[in-house]
Design an enzyme around this catalytic site. Structure first.
Site, mmCIF file in Angstrom:
data_model
loop_
_atom_site.group_PDB
_atom_site.id
_atom_site.type_symbol
_atom_site.label_atom_id
_atom_site.label_comp_id
_atom_site.label_asym_id
_atom_site.label_seq_id
_atom_site.Cartn_x
_atom_site.Cartn_y
_atom_site.Cartn_z
ATOM 1 N N ASP A 207 -4.680 3.420 0.090
ATOM 2 C CA ASP A 207 -4.453 2.343 1.052
ATOM 3 C C ASP A 207 -5.732 2.189 1.877
ATOM 4 O OD1 ASP A 207 -3.183 0.442 2.876
ATOM 5 O OD2 ASP A 207 -1.277 1.289 2.189
ATOM 6 N N HIS A 282 -4.383 -4.270 0.442
ATOM 7 C CA HIS A 282 -4.383 -2.883 0.929
ATOM 8 C C HIS A 282 -5.399 -2.053 0.144
ATOM 9 C CE1 HIS A 282 -1.276 -2.800 4.020
ATOM 10 N NE2 HIS A 282 -0.525 -3.568 3.266
ATOM 11 N N GLU A 347 1.987 -7.304 0.938
ATOM 12 C CA GLU A 347 1.150 -7.819 2.027
ATOM 13 C C GLU A 347 -0.268 -8.195 1.585
ATOM 14 O OE1 GLU A 347 3.085 -5.621 5.823
ATOM 15 O OE2 GLU A 347 1.812 -4.312 4.605
HETATM 16 C C1 ACM Z 1 5.357 -1.981 3.006
HETATM 17 O O1 ACM Z 1 5.978 -1.422 3.924
HETATM 18 N N1 ACM Z 1 4.289 -2.718 3.265
HETATM 19 C C2 ACM Z 1 5.773 -1.846 1.625
#
Ligand code: ACM
Ligand code: ZN
Length: 783
Positions: A207, A282, A347
């Site tokens: 991430d 991410h 996201e």
């Molecule tokens: C998440 O909580 N963005 C999967």
């Protein structure tokens, strides 16, 4: 007879425990499918006990060795292992793989204890393993002592258990990017997962804040992308960027040898690891090491804290990006024997894709409609790579946008809806909604808790989790593999803190995923939980004592026309005291027994008392009695899942929201208007309508653009009212409530229609001008 038939044959089994001396059910979590006492007397576990297992079965040999050494370490009892030639008649723990009992479920088991033997039988070693977990839980917590205490005996009551899980996916997740957790802790976490008969460990390895898995072909991922500057002394959302020349020395990663060791450790506990490699968003940490695979090509630093808006993304226009990802997935697939690789997909902000010539060219040449379809194209390519590697793709529910990859499994986190949509389209689903499964959320009053990311998810709420939404047909429901809780670690820097956030909520989740829906009861669960907490204490595992808050729940009894307040808690047998006069309750205030009737506006205050002192603090709420309470409310637009406590009825429940917008009573609509029709219990004269809204510019919540109210005497013909709108400085840094009102003519009405119009976007002058805006409403008051 199958295990399921056994269950039908003894439907009263659980009730029988109500008659035992201590009136406490066996403290097994998750609750077994079927349990009944056996009246032969106790089994005495001691140094005389022999442990036997099905001859020649290497898995059972290993399990026997493990059980024996753990018994020695934890209770001081030294049992002797013997491969069973002739099965001993007494003083024996027998573990056998057997078809004799037709334990058809591959994870199911039987456990029988009488005065002579303890017998664990199953059709597979996994079942034996779960039988052993149950046996551990039946050992009284007092028996767990120092290994060098002198030899002792443990007495176990006669019991017969038949057990198997409800779901095949019983998962726990851990984010090791936001903070790196050492290998030893990962193993302890796996042990805890196994203790509660869960079988999936979702390892969030990459991430924005650090890449944590060695990839031989791309060493900079761990030389560079695994390290950031240390900002642990600062709040996550307020970290300062790296100073010139400052060394990025905070972080870490797992070598491929570490990974293999942990995979094997998990395998021995019947846990499959699902590695997650995030894409296309991410991924900013990757661009600290390999910027050439982003749209901008810019070299970034690894973020030491919050990262928002997060627009850095893999470039979907460059074939090199896909080659890079394929190389990584190839190494990952070789390390993890499980069937799935999680590719994230959540996201992913499309800003860069909109600006990138290569991404736009890809959209054209592939005949895609927009950036959502480009994301879908991206995920489909990843799926093809995984199929070539013999793996299946799983991703967060955003992978639905622009069209699902053909064989994708969806992990539904933004609520249940994504999972429902995927199941209806014939895709497998793991339910992991924020509402029930986000263990980074507060589990008790934030004032008494370590700083967390926000939210509020109590033990009781987790216990009520049901992964299968009732709207699904039986065939659709077959696609719900199970559920999973997620431990995101932005605010969780240490192993002890991770334990605190996971426990005891993980035990409630385990029961929600394993035990039959019908036999579950929160009070009964709390009883059984107590020895587990004691065992955590003994072994030095950190856990939360949970919420001592009293939840004041409005209830409207339509039949009697009565409004009542229930006081709910998640403590076992709490001493709840309350007042109705605005004073704080004390130990001698009225004791709560059952929901109390309220017939006038009042201030209600309630707390849990122990030894004459209040725990945490009292819950206090003003109740505003008005003519709208108990109305039938129909919403045309739905609140966002994050701010939907109480649903539509919260608009007329007598409870007002505070300036703490997360503390309940507010319904939040994101980028959307609120459109509601309210039918009064009976036609009535109303002088004034007041509507409560909120302005909190820093949280993107703005007083509405406009409020429209119309009334009707028949539910068909509506006439509009003049609405008084207050002047508001929506950009103010203060948080304040904003009320709209209208006067009504002197006549009876039966219906009211309300439209609260969202500004749609953060207004000019706001730092996020143009991004979607919220409206918040707590109450529509009829006076
Ligand atoms: C998440 O909580 N963005 C999967
Ligand atoms: Zn691009």
């Amino acid at each position: 007879m199958t295990v399921r038939h056994l269950f039908l044959a003894f439907p009263l089994a659980l009730l029988l425990w109500g008659c035992t001396e201590k009136n406490v059910p066996p403290a097994v979590i998750p609750l077994p499918v079927q349990t009944e006492p056996v009246k032969t007397g106790d089994f005495i576990l001691s140094d005389k006990t022999i442990l036997t297992y099905s001859q020649g079965n290497e898995e059972l040999e290993r399990l026997a060795g493990h059980l024996a050494s753990e018994l020695q370490n934890q209770t001081g009892i030294a049992v002797r292992i013997a491969e069973n030639g002739g099965t001993p008649e007494k003083d024996a723990i027998q573990m056998l793989i057997s078809d004799e009992n037709s334990i058809s479920h591959p994870e199911g088991y039987h456990l029988e204890i009488d005065d002579k033997t303890i017998r664990i039988s199953a059709s597979s070693p996994a079942g034996i393993f779960y039988g052993i977990q149950t046996l551990w839980q039946l050992i009284p917590v007092e028996a767990f002592s120092k290994p060098n205490d002198k030899a002792r005996t443990v007495s176990l009551s006669g019991i017969r258990i038949s057990d198997y899980p409800r779901y095949t996916w019983r998962g726990m997740h851990l984010d090791v990017s936001r903070h790196f957790f050492p290998k030893e802790f990962v193993k302890k976490y796996i042990d805890l997962i196994a203790r509660y008969k869960m079988n999936i460990f979702h390892w969030h390895l990459t991430d924005d804040n650090g890449w944590r898995i060695e990839i031989k072909k791309y060493p900079k991922l761990t030389d560079i992308a695994a390290w950031r500057v240390d900002r642990t002394h600062q709040v996550w959302t307020e970290v300062s960027p790296p100073e010139p020349g400052e060394k990025a020395a905070y972080g870490g990663f797992y070598t491929q040898d570490d990974i293999r060791e942990i995979v094997e450790y998990a395998r021995q506990r019947y846990i499959t690891i699902i590695p997650e490699i995030e894409m296309p968003g991410h991924t900013s940490e990757v661009f600290a090491a390999y910027p050439e695979y982003s749209c901008t090509g810019q070299t970034l630093y690894v973020q030491p804290g919050t990262y928002w808006p997060n627009t850095d993304i893999f470039c979907a226009g460059k074939d090199e990006t896909f080659a890079f990802i394929e190389d990584i997935l190839t190494e990952v697939a070789a390390m993890f024997p499980g069937p799935y690789i999680h590719i994230g997909g959540d996201e992913a902000d499309k800003t860069r894709w909109k600006e990138c010539k290569l991404c736009q060219k890809r959209i054209k040449t592939e005949g895609l409609k927009n950036e959502e379809e480009l994301q879908s194209y991206f995920i489909r390519r990843a799926e093809k790579m995984l199929h070539k590697l013999g793996k299946r793709l799983i991703g967060w529910d955003e992978i639905l946008e622009g069209g699902l990859a053909p064989d994708a499994t969806v992990m539904s986190w933004r609520g249940f809806d994504g999972g429902i949509e995927a199941a209806r389209a014939g895709h497998d689903v793991v339910m992991s909604p924020v509402s029930h499964c986000y263990f980074d959320y507060y589990q008790a009053d934030p004032e008494f808790e370590p700083l967390a990311i926000g939210g509020f998810l109590t033990l009781k709420k987790v216990y009520g989790f049901d992964p299968t939404p009732p709207v699904l047909t039986a065939d659709e429901a077959k696609h719900i593999l199970g559920g999973q809780a997620n431990v995101w670690t932005e605010y969780i820097p240490t192993p002890q803190h991770a334990e605190y956030m996971a426990l005891p909520r993980m035990t409630a989740l385990a029961e929600a995923l394993w035990s039959p829906r019908d036999g579950r009861d929160f009070e009964n669960f709390l009883e059984r939980l107590q020895p587990h907490l004691a065992r955590f204490e003994k072994e030095g595992t950190n856990y939360s004592k949970g919420s001592f808050k009293v939840a004041l729940k409005p209830m409207y009894d339509t039949a009697r026309g009565e409004y009542r307040i229930a006081m709910q808690t998640e403590q076992l047998r709490p001493d709840v005291r309350y007042s109705l006069d605005g004073a704080l309750p004390g130990p001698d205030s009225e004791k709560y027994i059952k929901p109390i009737k309220i017939s006038a506006s009042t201030i209600i205050s309630a707390g849990i008392f122990s030894d004459g002192k209040i725990m945490e603090k009292a819950s206090t709420d003003s109740i505003l009695m008005h003519k709208g309470i108990g109305s039938r409310i129909t919403l045309e637009t739905q609140p966002n899942f994050r701010y939907n406590e109480g649903g539509a009825s919260a608009l007329c429940d007598g409870f007002r929201g505070s300036t703490q917008h997360r503390q309940g009573h507010w319904l939040g609509f994101y980028g959307d208007d609120l459109k509601a029709t309210i039918q009064l219990r009976k036609p009535d004269k109303v002088n004034t309508i007041r509507i409560g809204t909120l302005n909190a510019a820093r949280s993107w919540i703005f007083a509405p653009e406009k409020v429209e109210i119309s009334i009707s005497a028949d539910g068909k013909q509506f006439k509009p009212l003049q609405v008084q709108s207050p002047g508001v400085d929506v950009l103010s840094q203060k948080v304040f409530r904003v009320e709209f009102s209208a006067n009504l003519p002197d006549e009876k009405i039966s219906h009211l229609r309300v439209e609260i119009l969202n500004r749609k976007t953060c207004p000019p002058g706001h730092p996020y001008a143009g991004q979607a805006a919220w409206i918040f409403t707590d109450e529509i008051i009829f006076e």
